[in-house]
Design an enzyme around this catalytic site. Structure first.
Site, PDB file in Angstrom:
ATOM      1  N   ARG A 558      78.534  24.910  48.441  1.00  0.00           N
ATOM      2  CA  ARG A 558      79.102  25.814  47.456  1.00  0.00           C
ATOM      3  C   ARG A 558      78.223  27.048  47.303  1.00  0.00           C
ATOM      4  NH1 ARG A 558      83.738  24.236  44.436  1.00  0.00           N
ATOM      5  NH2 ARG A 558      83.281  26.075  43.184  1.00  0.00           N
ATOM      6  N   LYS A 669      73.681  15.221  56.726  1.00  0.00           N
ATOM      7  CA  LYS A 669      74.684  15.250  57.802  1.00  0.00           C
ATOM      8  C   LYS A 669      74.184  16.095  58.969  1.00  0.00           C
ATOM      9  CE  LYS A 669      78.024  15.046  54.133  1.00  0.00           C
ATOM     10  NZ  LYS A 669      78.812  15.844  53.179  1.00  0.00           N
TER      11      LYS A 669
END
Ligand code: NBG
Length: 824
Positions: A558, A669
Site C-alpha cells: 500500500r 514472499k
C-alpha cells in the site's frame, strides 16, 4: 517433525476423467457446449468439476468435527484478501497437472482459463492477505476453524491512472456470480441495531432489555478453504446484509412502494463496500455497523452450533470455542458476547466475564496512532445502546478491581488505561477494550511485539506480564511459491523432496548447492525465464519496454508515507541526475517497479503516485540515459499481479522507517522467491536477516533507537536538505516543471512535506539508502555471489511459513489440536 509419509497431494482422477467431468459440467451445469463456450464458461465448468471434491471435503470435515466434539477457532476479520481460488484449490487437491492436461486435450491453455477468474479482493493489504494465508494454514493443519467476515459486494477499488493520477473504479468481483461460494440461508441470523434499553425489575432482580429500532438479516455465504492435501476443507463464512423483511407489506399496500424498497436498499448498504482505508482511521457510522453486524452474526452462529451439539448448557462454551480478533475491527464482539451471556442466557456478570476473557484473543497489527481505532461514545450509544452500557461496566470494574489495587490512588494511570478517553468528546478506545477483554494479545513480529509492550501498553504489560506474546507473521508457501513460481518449484523438487510446500524447512537442503555452479545456473535461469514473462506483462500494462537483463527492483505494498515510496523515488531521481551529469556513470541497468494503491482520501499518498508516474514518463522517454533506468508503476496492484511479479523480482524494497512497519509479509514472499532485500531494521526484515544471514540482505539506515534519539534531539529536515547537494537538487526538481513541462509546481507537495516536516524521516536515511543501493549494484555484477545470496534466501525462509505462525497460535494462544477429517 515431518512425517516420513509424503504429504504431497495425489490426484484422485486421471486427466481423461477430469476432462469428461469438465465437459459434463459445461453441458449440464453451464448449459452450453464445447464449440460455443467462452473461456469464462470453461472456467466455471472447471470450477464445478473441482467442487465435486471440495464440497465432499466440506461435508467430511464438518461431520468429523461435529462428531469429535472438537475445540474450534473462529477467526474474526473485517478483511480477507483471497485473490483467485482456482489455481490454489487445484494445487492443494493435487489436481493442477491433471487439469492442465485435460484442458490441453480440449485445446485450451490453463493459464487463459485461470486469467478469467476475478480477484476476490475483500481486503486492503497485509492484514487482509495475512487472514487469507492463515485460513489456508488452518485448513492444512486440520485445525477446526471458521473464518468470519463480510460478503462485500464490492471489494477494494480497481485502480486506474489518468494522466498519472490514481482514479478509483468499483470492483465487481461477483458481477457474474462466483463458483466458489455456497449460500446457506438455513443459517441466517438477525442483527439488531439502534433503539433503547429498558431496565426491568422482577422479584428483586434487575435485568436489561434492548428494544432495537431496526433489525437486519445476515445471510451466510461459505467459501470452502481447501487444506494442502485436500483432507480438511474448512469454510470462510461471509455475511451479507439484507432487510429483515424484504418488503414492508403494509407500507407497500398503502401505496408506499418506494419507501418499502428504501429500507432494503439501506440494509444492503451494510455489506456493500469494503472501506478502502489501510492504517488510517475511518470514523464512519456505517463502518461501526459493519463491525457489529458481522461480529454479532458470527457470535450467534457459534452459539447456534454449540447449542445444536451440546444443548442449552453453556458450561463448556469457552472450552470449545476460541475467537481471534484480527486487529480491533471486531472488538465489539467482546461486549456482544457479554450481552448474549448476561441478557439472554442469564449468566452472572463475573461468570460471563470469565468466559468472555477465556474466549477472546487479540492481534495488534500497527502502532500508528492514527490507525488505533476510537469510536465516539455518543455514536456507540446511539447505534448500540446496550453495548455502551456494557463497555462502561467492563471499564469501571477493570479500573476499580484490577487497576486500583495495583496502583492505589493513581489517577494518571487510570486515565491512561481507561477504555474511555476523556476529552471534549468521550471516545472508546477499541485497543484497550480488546486488550482488557482478551486472555492474550500478540504482535506480528518480534520487534513489533516488543514495541506493543513498551510503547503501546506498558502498564497493561506490567499488570498482566503473561498476556503479551509474539507470533511472527507468515505466508502460505502453496500460493506464494508452489502455485505462483512453478519453475522454481520444479527445480526444488528435483533437489529436495516433494513435501516442501508443507515442510518448508526442507528447503534448507538447497544450501548445499548454494556454491554449485550448475545449480546456480539453473536457479538463475528460472529467474530469467520468470523475468522474461514479466517483461510482457509490463508492456501490456504500461506500454513500457524493459529488458530482462536489467535488475528488477520492486516495491509493492500500500502507498503510505511510513513505507517511504518517496525515498525510493528520490534515489531514482538521483541516479537519473548522476547519469545526466556523467553519461558514463557506472551502474547495471535497473527497472524500478512499483505497485501500490493509495486510500482515496489520502492526498499526499496520491501525490506520491502522481510524482512517480511523472518522473517515470520523463526518464523512460529520455534517450540520453541509454535505458540504464526504467521506472514502471503497475496499475491496479493486487494478489494476482503479485503472483506474477514476485517470482520475477531481483530486489525487494522494504524501506519503512524503523519502528513503523509492524511486520510486512511481502518481504517474506519476495525473499522466498529469491529477491535480495534492501531494507531497514524494521518489522520482519530483522528476522529475515537473522534467518538468511546478514550477508545475504542489505540493511541500511536508522534503527528504532536512532529514530527516538533523533526525535528527542529535535529533528530538523531542512538541515538535511541544505547539507546534501544531491538531495537538495532532486528535491528542487520537484518544485519546478522539469517533470511536468509547462506546469511548474505540480509535484511540489512532495518536496514541501519532506523539507518542512518529513514525519517519517526520509531525509536522514537518504544517504545510507543510496550507499545500500551501491552495494546491491556491486553484488549483482558478481553473478556467482548474487546467485549464492538468492539461493540462501530461498533456502532459509522456513520460519515464515504461515503453517508455523498458525502452529504458534494453536500451541500458545488457542490451545487447540488438529483433527484430520475422516477420509472417504
Ligand atoms: C499491517 C501492517 C503490516 C503487517 C500486516 C499483517 C494493518 C493495520 N497492519 O506490517 O502494517 O504485515 O498488518 O500483520 O494493516
Amino acid at each position: 517433525m515431518p512425517s516420513k509419509k509424503s504429504v504431497a497431494p495425489k490426484p484422485a482422477l486421471t486427466a481423461k476423467q477430469f476432462k469428461e467431468s469438465v465437459v459434463k459440467h459445461l453441458r449440464s451445469t453451464l448449459g452450453t457446449y464445447e464449440e460455443k463456450a467462452s473461456n469464462q464458461a470453461w472456467g466455471q465448468a472447471v470450477a464445478a468439476a473441482v467442487n465435486e471434491f471440495v464440497y465432499d471435503g466440506v461435508s467430511r470435515t464438518r461431520k468429523t468435527h461435529a462428531g469429535k466434539n472438537a475445540r474450534a477457532v473462529h477467526y474474526l476479520s473485517l478483511e480477507f484478501l483471497m485473490g483467485r481460488l482456482m489455481s490454489n484449490n487445484l494445487q492443494n487437491l493435487g489436481l493442477y497437472e491433471v487439469a492442465e492436461q485435460a484442458l490441453k486435450d480440449l485445446n485450451l491453455e490453463i493459464a487463459d482459463i485461470l486469467e478469467e477468474e476475478p480477484d476476490m479482493a475483500l481486503g486492503n493489504g497485509g492484514l487482509g492477505r495475512l487472514a487469507a494465508c492463515f485460513i489456508d494454514s488452518m485448513a492444512t493443519l486440520n485445525i477446526p476453524a471458521v473464518g468470519y467476515g463480510i460478503h462485500y459486494e464490492h471489494g477494494l477499488f480497481r485502480q486506474e491512472f489518468h494522466k498519472g493520477r490514481q482514479v478509483e473504479r468499483p470492483d465487481q468481483w461477483r458481477e457474474f456470480g462466483s463458483p466458489w461460494e455456497i449460500c446457506r440461508p438455513e443459517s441466517q441470523q438477525i442483527v439488531k441495531l439502534y433503539g433503547y434499553v429498558e431496565t426491568v425489575y422482577d422479584q428483586g432482580k434487575i435485568s436489561k432489555v434492548w428494544h432495537p429500532a431496526r433489525t437486519l438479516r445476515a445471510i451466510p455465504w461459505d467459501i470452502p478453504i481447501v487444506g494442502y492435501g485436500g483432507q480438511n476443507v474448512n469454510v470462510l463464512r461471509l455475511w451479507e446484509s439484507r432487510a429483515d423483511k424484504f418488503f414492508d407489506w403494509d407500507v407497500f399496500n398503502s401505496g408506499g412502494y418506494v419507501d418499502a424498497y428504501a429500507e432494503s436498499v439501506q440494509a444492503e448498504t451494510v455489506s456493500k463496500v469494503l472501506y478502502p482505508n489501510d492504517e488510517t482511521e475511518a470514523g464512519k457510522e456505517l463502518r461501526l455497523i459493519q463491525q457489529y453486524f458481522f461480529s454479532a452474526a458470527s457470535i450467534a452462529d457459534v452459539m447456534r452450533r454449540y447449542k445444536a451439539a451440546h444443548g442449552d448448557d453453556l458450561g463448556n462454551f469457552a472450552k470449545l470455542n476460541a475467537m481471534q480478533l484480527n486487529d480491533t475491527h471486531p472488538a465489539i464482539a467482546i461486549p456482544e458476547l457479554m450481552r448474549v451471556l448476561v441478557d439472554e442466557e442469564d449468566f452472572a456478570w463475573n461468570d460471563a466475564w470469565a468466559m468472555t476473557r477465556e474466549t477472546f484473543s487479540y492481534t495488534n497489527h500497527t502502532l500508528l496512532p492514527e490507525a488505533l481505532e476510537k469510536w465516539p461514545l455518543k455514536l456507540i450509544e446511539k447505534v448500540l445502546p446496550r453495548h455502551m452500557e456494557i463497555i462502561l461496566e467492563i471499564n469501571s470494574r477493570f479500573l476499580t478491581q484490577e487497576v486500583e489495587p495495583k496502583w492505589p490512588g493513581n489517577d494518571d494511570i487510570k486515565r491512561k488505561l481507561s477504555i474511555v478517553e476523556e476529552g471534549e468528546a468521550q471516545m472508546i478506545r477499541m485497543g484497550h477494550l480488546s486488550a482488557v477483554g482478551s486472555h492474550t494479545v500478540n504482535g506480528v513480529a518480534q520487534i513489533h511485539s516488543e514495541l506493543v509492550k513498551k510503547d503501546l501498553f506498558p502498564e497493561l504489560d506490567a499488570l498482566w506480564p503473561e498476556k503479551f506474546v509474539n507470533v511472527t507473521n507468515g505466508i502460505t508457501p502453496r500460493r506464494w511459491m508452489k502455485a505462483c513460481n512453478p519453475r522454481l518449484s520444479t527445480l526444488i523438487e528435483k533437489h529436495v523432496d516433494t513435501d516442501w510446500p508443507r515442510y518448508l524447512e526442507k528447503l534448507e537442503g538447497l544450501k548445499q548447492f548454494a556454491d554449485d555452479t550448475d545449480f546456480q545456473k539453473e536457479y538463475m535461469a528460472v529467474k530469467r525465464a520468470n523475468k522474461e514473462d514479466f517483461v510482457k506483462v509490463i508492456k501490456e500494462l504500461t506500454d513500457v519496454d524493459v529488458s530482462a537483463d536489467a535488475i528488477f527492483d520492486v516495491q509493492i505494498k500500500r502507498l503510505h508515507e511510513y513505507k517511504r515510496q518517496h525515498l525510493n523515488l528520490l534515489h531514482i531521481m538521483a541516479l537519473y541526475r548522476r547519469i545526466l551529469i556523467d553519461p558514463s556513470y557506472d551502474m547495471h541497468p535497473r527497472v524500478f517497479i512499483f505497485g501500490a494503491k493509495a486510500a482515496p482520501g489520502y492526498k499526499l499518498a496520491k501525490d506520491i503516485i502522481f510524482a512517480i508516474n511523472k518522473v517515470a514518463e520523463k526518464i523512460n522517454s529520455d534517450t540520453r540515459i541509454n535505458d540504464k533506468i526504467k521506472v514502471v508503476f503497475l496499475p491496479n496492484y493486487r494478489v494476482s499481479l503479485a503472483e506474477k511479479l514476485i517470482p520475477a523480482s531481483d530486489v525487494s524494497e522494504q524501506i519503512s522507517l524503523a519502528g513503523k512497519e509492524a511486520s510486512g509479509t511481502g518481504n517474506m514472499k519476495l525473499a522466498l522467491n529469491g529477491a535480495i532485500t534492501i531494507g531497514t531494521m524494521d518489522g520482519a526484515n530483522i528476522e529475515i536477516a537473522e534467518e538468511a544471514g546478514k550477508d545475504n540482505v542489505v540493511i541500511f539506515g536508522m534503527e528504532v533507537d536512532d529514530v527516538v534519539a533523533l526525535q528527542n534531539k529535535g529533528y530538523n529536515p531542512a538541515e538535511y536538505y541544505r547539507n546534501n547537494e544531491e538531495l537538495k537538487a532532486v528535491l528542487d526538481w520537484l518544485e519546478g516543471d522539469f517533470f511536468t513541462p509547462g506546469e511548474p509546481g505540480l509535484l511540489a507537495s512532495v518536496k514541501h512535506n519532506l523539507v518542512e516536516s518529513d514525519p517519517f524521516m526520509v531525509l536522514p536515511d537518504y544517504e545510507a539508502y543510496s550507499e545500500a543501493h551501491k552495494k546491491i549494484d556491486a553484488l549483482y555484477r558478481n553473478p556467482k555471489a548474487w546467485a549464492r545470496a538468492a539461493i540462501i534466501n530461498t533456502a532459509s525462509l522456513a520460519k515464515f511459513n504461515s503453517d508455523r505462525s498458525i502452529q504458534d497460535y494453536a500451541d500458545y494462544i488457542w490451545h487447540i489440536d488438529g483433527v484430520p477429517a475422516a477420509k472417504k
